[in-house]
Design a protein around this motif. Structure first.
Motif, PDB file in Angstrom:
ATOM      1  N   ASP A  65     -20.174   5.759 -19.067  1.00 42.68           N
ATOM      2  CA  ASP A  65     -19.104   6.382 -18.178  1.00 42.68           C
ATOM      3  C   ASP A  65     -19.114   7.712 -18.829  1.00 42.68           C
ATOM      4  N   VAL A  66     -19.412   8.156 -19.923  1.00 45.46           N
ATOM      5  CA  VAL A  66     -19.480   9.558 -20.250  1.00 45.46           C
ATOM      6  C   VAL A  66     -20.633  10.261 -19.782  1.00 45.46           C
ATOM      7  N   ILE A  67     -21.788   9.704 -19.887  1.00 45.71           N
ATOM      8  CA  ILE A  67     -23.064  10.083 -19.485  1.00 45.71           C
ATOM      9  C   ILE A  67     -22.823  10.463 -17.911  1.00 45.71           C
ATOM     10  N   ASP A  68     -22.260   9.664 -17.063  1.00 45.32           N
ATOM     11  CA  ASP A  68     -22.199   9.674 -15.818  1.00 45.32           C
ATOM     12  C   ASP A  68     -21.307  10.386 -15.240  1.00 45.32           C
ATOM     13  N   ASN A  69     -20.487  11.225 -16.122  1.00 45.70           N
ATOM     14  CA  ASN A  69     -19.284  12.021 -15.594  1.00 45.70           C
ATOM     15  C   ASN A  69     -19.873  13.231 -15.734  1.00 45.70           C
ATOM     16  N   TYR A  70     -20.405  13.717 -14.557  1.00 47.15           N
ATOM     17  CA  TYR A  70     -21.050  15.040 -14.606  1.00 47.15           C
ATOM     18  C   TYR A  70     -20.548  16.401 -14.731  1.00 47.15           C
TER      19      TYR A  70
END
Length: 156
Positions: A130-135
């Protein structure tokens, strides 16, 4: 992990990269999170896809997307990776870049005796995604060892 169709052939990092790339493409096309695609496809089908990745990478990615969506009955969602703050993000990373991020994370956090498919399922179902995919943040841009450490520590 060995190829399920050719037991003398090992699954390569490129095979995992291709599958991660396609997971990213399909998830974006359907406006779903990557974990949805992984979980809908399931372990047995992921073993098949990883084993045929060296052939599928020569196919048209749009045709592979369409095939995965139809074969695994994937449906539309509401998650849009492109909904970012333009003040913070000038360029959204592409599916190839994110496929590489996830391939590295799977490799860097691989447990002894764990198959690549188990690694795919484990990583994509971890909350760090969820953090990695939050650009809006730069987690995806961090060096792979930093992402792996954040995986183990539960956050950045």
């Amino acid at each position: 992990m060995t190829n399920i169709y050719f037991p003398d052939e090992e699954i390569s990092r490129n095979d995992i990269f291709f599958v991660c790339y396609m997971i990213e493409r399909v998830a974006r096309r359907l406006h779903q999170r990557n974990r949805y695609v992984v979980n809908q496809i399931g372990r047995k089908s992921l073993e098949h896809l990883v084993s045929v990745a060296n052939v599928l990478h020569a196919e048209n990615p749009l045709a592979v997307e369409k095939d995965w969506i139809e074969t695994y009955q994937l449906s539309e969602g509401t998650f849009h990776v492109d909904r970012v703050d333009p003040e913070l993000v000038t360029k959204i990373p592409g599916p190839l870049q994110m496929g590489k991020v996830y391939e590295r994370l799977i490799h860097d956090t691989k447990k002894p005796g764990e198959s690549e498919v188990d690694g795919i399922i484990r990583v994509y179902n971890h909350e760090i995604c969820d953090v990695i995919d939050n650009y809006n943040c730069s987690a995806y841009y961090e060096p792979s060892y930093v992402i792996a450490r954040a995986y183990y520590e539960g956050g950045f």
